[in-house]
Scaffold this motif. Structure first.
Motif, short mmCIF file in Angstrom:
data_model
loop_
_atom_site.label_atom_id
_atom_site.label_comp_id
_atom_site.label_asym_id
_atom_site.label_seq_id
_atom_site.Cartn_x
_atom_site.Cartn_y
_atom_site.Cartn_z
N MET A 112 -59.25 -182.15 29.01
CA MET A 112 -59.89 -181.94 30.30
C MET A 112 -61.34 -181.51 30.15
SD MET A 112 -56.80 -180.12 32.43
CE MET A 112 -57.75 -180.03 33.93
N VAL A 113 -61.65 -180.72 29.13
CA VAL A 113 -63.05 -180.34 28.89
C VAL A 113 -63.88 -181.58 28.61
CG1 VAL A 113 -64.59 -179.12 27.31
CG2 VAL A 113 -62.53 -178.01 28.13
N GLY A 114 -63.35 -182.48 27.81
CA GLY A 114 -64.10 -183.69 27.52
C GLY A 114 -64.25 -184.60 28.70
N GLU A 115 -63.19 -184.67 29.51
CA GLU A 115 -63.23 -185.59 30.65
C GLU A 115 -64.14 -185.09 31.77
OE1 GLU A 115 -59.20 -186.00 31.75
OE2 GLU A 115 -58.67 -187.40 30.11
N HIS A 116 -64.23 -183.74 31.98
CA HIS A 116 -64.97 -183.19 33.13
C HIS A 116 -66.24 -182.49 32.71
CE1 HIS A 116 -61.61 -184.06 35.84
NE2 HIS A 116 -60.80 -183.63 34.87
N ARG A 117 -66.71 -182.76 31.52
CA ARG A 117 -67.96 -182.13 31.07
C ARG A 117 -69.13 -182.51 31.97
NH1 ARG A 117 -72.31 -180.96 30.62
NH2 ARG A 117 -73.60 -180.42 28.82
N ALA A 118 -69.15 -183.71 32.45
CA ALA A 118 -70.27 -184.15 33.30
C ALA A 118 -70.29 -183.49 34.67
CB ALA A 118 -70.23 -185.67 33.47
N ASP A 119 -69.17 -182.87 35.08
CA ASP A 119 -69.12 -182.23 36.40
C ASP A 119 -69.74 -180.85 36.40
OD1 ASP A 119 -67.73 -184.47 37.16
OD2 ASP A 119 -65.74 -183.54 36.94
N TYR A 120 -70.13 -180.33 35.26
CA TYR A 120 -70.67 -178.97 35.13
C TYR A 120 -72.06 -179.03 34.50
CZ TYR A 120 -65.86 -177.61 36.08
OH TYR A 120 -64.63 -177.46 36.64
N SER A 158 -73.17 -177.28 32.02
CA SER A 158 -73.13 -177.19 30.55
C SER A 158 -71.68 -177.24 30.09
CB SER A 158 -73.81 -175.90 30.06
OG SER A 158 -73.07 -174.77 30.50
N GLU A 159 -71.54 -177.42 28.80
CA GLU A 159 -70.18 -177.46 28.24
C GLU A 159 -69.51 -176.10 28.39
OE1 GLU A 159 -68.01 -179.20 24.21
OE2 GLU A 159 -69.93 -178.12 23.99
N TRP A 160 -70.27 -175.02 28.25
CA TRP A 160 -69.70 -173.69 28.36
C TRP A 160 -69.16 -173.45 29.77
CZ3 TRP A 160 -68.12 -169.98 25.27
CH2 TRP A 160 -67.88 -168.73 25.74
N GLU A 161 -69.89 -173.94 30.80
CA GLU A 161 -69.43 -173.76 32.18
C GLU A 161 -68.12 -174.53 32.38
OE1 GLU A 161 -72.38 -174.94 34.91
OE2 GLU A 161 -73.82 -173.37 34.34
N ALA A 162 -68.02 -175.71 31.81
CA ALA A 162 -66.79 -176.49 31.94
C ALA A 162 -65.64 -175.76 31.27
CB ALA A 162 -66.97 -177.87 31.34
N MET A 163 -65.90 -175.18 30.08
CA MET A 163 -64.85 -174.45 29.37
C MET A 163 -64.43 -173.21 30.15
SD MET A 163 -66.11 -174.60 25.40
CE MET A 163 -66.25 -176.14 24.52
N SER A 202 -64.54 -172.70 33.40
CA SER A 202 -63.79 -173.05 34.58
C SER A 202 -62.36 -173.44 34.23
CB SER A 202 -64.50 -174.20 35.32
OG SER A 202 -63.74 -174.64 36.41
N ILE A 203 -62.21 -174.25 33.22
CA ILE A 203 -60.88 -174.74 32.86
C ILE A 203 -60.07 -173.62 32.21
CG2 ILE A 203 -59.66 -176.36 31.35
CD1 ILE A 203 -61.99 -178.31 31.79
N ALA A 204 -60.69 -172.74 31.40
CA ALA A 204 -59.98 -171.66 30.74
C ALA A 204 -59.41 -170.67 31.76
CB ALA A 204 -60.91 -170.93 29.76
N SER A 205 -60.16 -170.38 32.82
CA SER A 205 -59.66 -169.44 33.82
C SER A 205 -58.45 -169.99 34.54
CB SER A 205 -60.78 -169.12 34.82
OG SER A 205 -61.19 -170.30 35.50
N LYS A 206 -58.40 -171.31 34.69
CA LYS A 206 -57.28 -171.92 35.38
C LYS A 206 -56.04 -172.01 34.48
CE LYS A 206 -60.18 -174.68 38.46
NZ LYS A 206 -61.44 -174.05 38.14
N ILE A 207 -56.27 -172.14 33.18
CA ILE A 207 -55.13 -172.22 32.25
C ILE A 207 -54.59 -170.83 31.93
CG2 ILE A 207 -54.50 -172.84 29.87
CD1 ILE A 207 -56.29 -175.24 30.10
N GLY A 208 -55.49 -169.82 31.93
CA GLY A 208 -55.06 -168.47 31.64
C GLY A 208 -55.46 -167.99 30.26
N CYS A 209 -56.44 -168.66 29.63
CA CYS A 209 -56.93 -168.24 28.32
C CYS A 209 -58.39 -167.89 28.44
CB CYS A 209 -56.71 -169.32 27.29
SG CYS A 209 -57.73 -170.81 27.53
N THR A 210 -58.95 -167.27 27.45
CA THR A 210 -60.37 -166.92 27.47
C THR A 210 -61.20 -168.16 27.15
OG1 THR A 210 -60.40 -166.35 25.12
CG2 THR A 210 -59.82 -164.60 26.69
#
Length: 409
Positions: A19-27, A29-34, A36-44
């Motif tokens: 998902m980070v690779g697929e939605h990188r363009a929606d953010y 930076s890469e860190w912002e994408a990580m 957003s997705i990490a908070s939804k999965i429940g990891c840091t």
């Protein structure tokens, strides 16, 4: 860290990385994408970043491995090419220098480079033959400018012409000794060893006499039976007199010896053997064939007649004669008439088989030809003394006449 890592299944980790690779363009930076997705999965965010880096490294490893494999393959191909060229050089050199000894003469190696420098290259050939390239270039310069050659080489060139002239004038018969004497007669001051060396280089040689082959070698100290035949080879029945002898045949591999055992009544060959050595065992094999074929008995009084060759007077041969109830008889030395019948068969064999072919390649070829001839000789060849019938038919007629007499009696 380990506890956090263990909370998520491999499928969840793979999904998050994907998902980070697929939605990188929606953010932005890469860190912002990580994040957003990490908070939804429940990891840091840092945990997801490590997952992404691990996956990136795993995917990059095959590519890096592919690059290394290509470089290694290219290196191996280059090595194989060098080895093939070296193998080709050594293969051609082994055929070229087959008579040159452990290390061929320098002139031969230079000549090999001259012949193969275009297709194999000067540097690789010199490397494989352990020749300094500068040595070959000096050799090539001397060929281009004969004045740079040594005084000895220039003298050898002139002497080679004289040696070849004298050798050809003798029709190729003279060897180094006579060539040397002829050159001295003509006023050339040359050493004999020089003539020998130059003739070896030019592959010139004189004619050599062939070694005379003697098949009958007698031993005057050996006990010898008396001559019970006295040149009378006519008998009234089979198994009354056997005559034996052997001859020789030239082949590409050397001499081959052929022994015959002949029944004097119809001149039938009852035993024969082909061998590369003229030993007592060789003629004994022919005798064994005859004994097994004819089964002579003590009542036959069968006489075995031979010359004084040591093979026929050997202990194992004479013992076999006694065991088979054969009466030994030996002719005189150096007298072919004392064994004329066997000599006649040898002459027929040479004329009808051996001399009809220019040369014989091997012992097996002689053996097969002898087998065919013996079969034809015994069963098909017409003999004038027998009334122009084959030996086998003459013996069959004899036994048929005996059966007729027995029936009449």
């Amino acid at each position: 860290m380990s506890k956090m890592g263990n909370r998520f299944s491999p499928e969840v980790r793979d999904r998050a990385v994907r998902m980070v690779g697929e939605h990188r363009a929606d953010y932005g930076s890469e860190w912002e994408a990580m994040s957003s997705i990490a908070s939804k999965i429940g990891c840091t965010t840092e945990t997801l970043r490590r997952w992404c880096r691990t996956e990136a490294g795993r995917r990059a490893a095959p590519a890096a491995q592919g690059v290394d494999d290509k470089a290694r393959l290219k290196l191996l191909e280059r090595e194989v090419k060098e080895l093939r060229r070296a193998n080709e050089i050594l293969r051609k050199a082994s055929a070229y220098f087959c008579n040159g000894g452990a290390r061929p003469p320098r002139e031969m190696m230079m000549a090999f480079v001259d012949v193969h420098r275009e297709d194999l290259g000067i540097e690789p050939i010199c490397r494989e033959l352990a020749i300094a390239p500068s040595s070959y270039h000096e050799h090539a310069a001397r060929l281009a400018d004969p004045a740079r050659r040594s005084a000895r080489a220039r003298r050898d060139d002139g002497m080679c012409e004289q040696i070849r002239r004298v050798h050809e004038a003798s029709f190729g018969l003279y060897g180094s000794r006579k060539v040397w004497h002829q050159l001295r007669r003509e006023g050339f001051d040359v050493a004999k060893c020089t003539v020998e060396r130059l003739m070896r280089t030019m592959r010139l040689a004189g004619i050599r006499r062939g070694k005379k082959t003697i098949t009958t070698v007698s031993n005057p100290k050996a006990p010898c039976p008396l001559d019970k035949v006295n040149r009378e080879f006519r008998v009234d029945r089979p198994n009354a007199l056997w005559v034996v002898d052997f001859t020789y045949v030239h082949t590409w591999a050397g001499f081959v010896y052929v022994a015959f055992v002949i029944d004097a009544y119809a001149r039938r060959i009852v035993g024969w053997k082909v061998s590369t050595s003229a030993t007592a065992g060789f003629v004994l094999d022919a005798l064994e064939q005859a004994i097994h074929a004819r089964r002579p008995g003590p009542d036959d009084g069968l006489i075995h007649h031979s010359d004084r060759g040591v093979q026929y007077l050997a202990m194992n041969y004479t013992q076999r004669l006694a065991e088979a109830n054969l009466v030994p008889s030996v002719g005189s030395v150096g007298d072919s008439y004392d064994n004329a019948l066997a000599e006649t068969i040898n002459g027929l064999y040479k004329a009808e088989v051996i001399w009809r072919q220019r040369s014989w390649p091997s012992v097996s070829a002689v053996e097969m030809a002898t087998l065919s001839w013996v079969d034809w000789y015994n069963n098909h060849r017409l003999f004038g003394p027998l009334g122009y019938i084959p030996p086998a038919e003459a013996e069959a007629n004899y036994y048929a006449a005996c059966d007729a007499l027995d029936m009449a009696a």
